[in-house]
Design a protein around this motif. Sequence first.
Motif, PDB file in Angstrom:
ATOM      1  N   SER A  76       0.830  -1.201   0.000  1.00  0.00           N
ATOM      2  CA  SER A  76       0.000   0.000   0.000  1.00  0.00           C
ATOM      3  C   SER A  76       0.866   1.252   0.000  1.00  0.00           C
ATOM      4  CB  SER A  76      -0.927   0.009   1.223  1.00  0.00           C
ATOM      5  OG  SER A  76      -0.168   0.048   2.417  1.00  0.00           O
ATOM      6  N   CYS A  77       0.203   2.384  -0.166  1.00  0.00           N
ATOM      7  CA  CYS A  77       0.865   3.685  -0.136  1.00  0.00           C
ATOM      8  C   CYS A  77       0.977   4.138   1.321  1.00  0.00           C
ATOM      9  CB  CYS A  77       0.059   4.692  -0.951  1.00  0.00           C
ATOM     10  SG  CYS A  77       0.686   6.387  -0.845  1.00  0.00           S
TER      11      CYS A  77
ATOM     12  N   TYR B 126      -1.442  -0.415  -3.778  1.00  0.00           N
ATOM     13  CA  TYR B 126      -0.580  -0.181  -4.929  1.00  0.00           C
ATOM     14  C   TYR B 126      -0.998  -1.127  -6.051  1.00  0.00           C
ATOM     15  CZ  TYR B 126       3.157   3.212  -4.244  1.00  0.00           C
ATOM     16  OH  TYR B 126       3.870   4.366  -4.159  1.00  0.00           O
TER      17      TYR B 126
ATOM     18  N   ARG C 189      -0.202  -2.577 -10.240  1.00  0.00           N
ATOM     19  CA  ARG C 189       0.902  -2.858 -11.163  1.00  0.00           C
ATOM     20  C   ARG C 189       0.410  -2.768 -12.592  1.00  0.00           C
ATOM     21  NH1 ARG C 189       2.974  -7.506 -13.806  1.00  0.00           N
ATOM     22  NH2 ARG C 189       5.251  -7.623 -13.895  1.00  0.00           N
TER      23      ARG C 189
ATOM     24  N   TRP D 284       4.754   0.000 -10.605  1.00  0.00           N
ATOM     25  CA  TRP D 284       3.818   0.069  -9.494  1.00  0.00           C
ATOM     26  C   TRP D 284       3.490   1.518  -9.179  1.00  0.00           C
ATOM     27  CZ3 TRP D 284       2.025  -4.410  -7.032  1.00  0.00           C
ATOM     28  CH2 TRP D 284       2.626  -5.590  -7.459  1.00  0.00           C
ATOM     29  N   HIS D 285       2.246   1.752  -8.781  1.00  0.00           N
ATOM     30  CA  HIS D 285       1.804   3.117  -8.503  1.00  0.00           C
ATOM     31  C   HIS D 285       0.656   3.080  -7.506  1.00  0.00           C
ATOM     32  CE1 HIS D 285      -1.943   2.601 -10.853  1.00  0.00           C
ATOM     33  NE2 HIS D 285      -1.200   1.714 -11.482  1.00  0.00           N
ATOM     34  N   CYS D 286       0.463   4.174  -6.793  1.00  0.00           N
ATOM     35  CA  CYS D 286      -0.662   4.288  -5.857  1.00  0.00           C
ATOM     36  C   CYS D 286      -1.958   4.342  -6.651  1.00  0.00           C
ATOM     37  CB  CYS D 286      -0.507   5.542  -5.003  1.00  0.00           C
ATOM     38  SG  CYS D 286      -1.897   5.811  -3.864  1.00  0.00           S
ATOM     39  N   LYS D 287      -2.949   3.559  -6.239  1.00  0.00           N
ATOM     40  CA  LYS D 287      -4.220   3.505  -6.958  1.00  0.00           C
ATOM     41  C   LYS D 287      -5.070   4.754  -6.746  1.00  0.00           C
ATOM     42  CE  LYS D 287      -4.719  -1.545  -6.941  1.00  0.00           C
ATOM     43  NZ  LYS D 287      -5.563  -2.674  -6.490  1.00  0.00           N
TER      44      LYS D 287
ATOM     45  N   THR E  43       1.850  11.394  -3.995  1.00  0.00           N
ATOM     46  CA  THR E  43       3.159  10.768  -3.785  1.00  0.00           C
ATOM     47  C   THR E  43       4.057  10.912  -5.005  1.00  0.00           C
ATOM     48  OG1 THR E  43       2.251   8.640  -4.503  1.00  0.00           O
ATOM     49  CG2 THR E  43       2.297   9.068  -2.144  1.00  0.00           C
TER      50      THR E  43
ATOM     51  N   ARG F 272       6.541   6.246  -8.927  1.00  0.00           N
ATOM     52  CA  ARG F 272       6.201   5.002  -9.609  1.00  0.00           C
ATOM     53  C   ARG F 272       7.448   4.140  -9.638  1.00  0.00           C
ATOM     54  NH1 ARG F 272       2.766   8.656 -11.236  1.00  0.00           N
ATOM     55  NH2 ARG F 272       0.675   8.111 -11.936  1.00  0.00           N
TER      56      ARG F 272
ATOM     57  N   SER G  45       4.463  -1.035   2.866  1.00  0.00           N
ATOM     58  CA  SER G  45       4.005   0.238   2.302  1.00  0.00           C
ATOM     59  C   SER G  45       5.198   1.030   1.794  1.00  0.00           C
ATOM     60  CB  SER G  45       3.227   1.051   3.345  1.00  0.00           C
ATOM     61  OG  SER G  45       4.055   1.360   4.448  1.00  0.00           O
TER      62      SER G  45
ATOM     63  N   LYS H  90       6.698   8.418  -0.077  1.00  0.00           N
ATOM     64  CA  LYS H  90       7.026   9.218  -1.255  1.00  0.00           C
ATOM     65  C   LYS H  90       8.526   9.468  -1.407  1.00  0.00           C
ATOM     66  CE  LYS H  90       5.964  13.572   1.134  1.00  0.00           C
ATOM     67  NZ  LYS H  90       5.073  14.760   1.126  1.00  0.00           N
TER      68      LYS H  90
END
Length: 292
Positions: free
Chosen positions: A122-123, A130, A132, A142-145, A151, A154, A266, A269
């Motif tokens: 998670s973020c 997170y 993919r 990967w990135h925060c949904k 943040t 990626r 987690s 940033k």
Amino acid sequence: MQKHRYIPFGYKICNGETVPHEQEAEAVRMIFQKYLRESLSCQALADLLTAQGVPYREKSFVWNKSMVKRILDTPKYMGADGYPQLVSEAEFQQAHAIKAVKYTRRAVPPSPLAAAMKNRLSCHECGSGYGRRLDNRYGGKWHCKNQDCKTEIRITDAWLQDGLTAMMNRVIADPAELEMEKTPSNVHTLEVTKLNNEINRELDKKDLNEDYVKALIMGCAAEKYANCAEGDTQYLTEILAREFDRQDPLTEFDIELFTRTVEKASIAKDGTIHVRFINQKTMSRLNNEGKE
């Protein structure tokens, strides 16, 4: 006479013959055009048709993706089976090919890494999961949904695996890092209070019944233990210590070890990876090389 609802959407019966239904035929052409040229999904097309008030059947104005998919799957629209042609054969075949590719992509199982991270990664900033995405150059990013999260980080599969592997190797080198800080237990429940009061009353008596007092003290201790997670935490810590103590240093990410020992992870940033093990011990490591 064949009723309208028994023939495909886009047609009607006129003087005993099947002919295009002008409004519906236009909707069919629009579906194929936007599916091919704008890459709209079946659900997006359904939402568009509903918003435009295009009736699907007489009084039905609400579309769903199954209705759109059915139209894309119907060869009659390219003139098959004696039906008037509404779209070209090339358009129909191209739409069919695109849909087949999308279906194949959905049928591909997630990578082992993605499966291991599901509901675990998670973020650290907003708490969202997170996700993919496939990337031809890096294999996956990967990135925060949460689209509103700021943040702006990626990460690649390699970055994530390297950071987690380093964290695992840190514990393999010193399993004692998994030890939790011992805090004084101060559990209060109604039963504990009753037992404490009974113990105090018995201790104030001149004719003390030592066996009874010992039984009360043991019962009070058992009640406190039952309502304190410290016992479970210590047990899990011992299991984890044995698990990591028998491990050789990792040269690559061990998915099975990760899923057995880690509850959550987690990403902050600044590139810090936070890991919470199954005994609730939390560890952090800055891993800012390779992030974007």
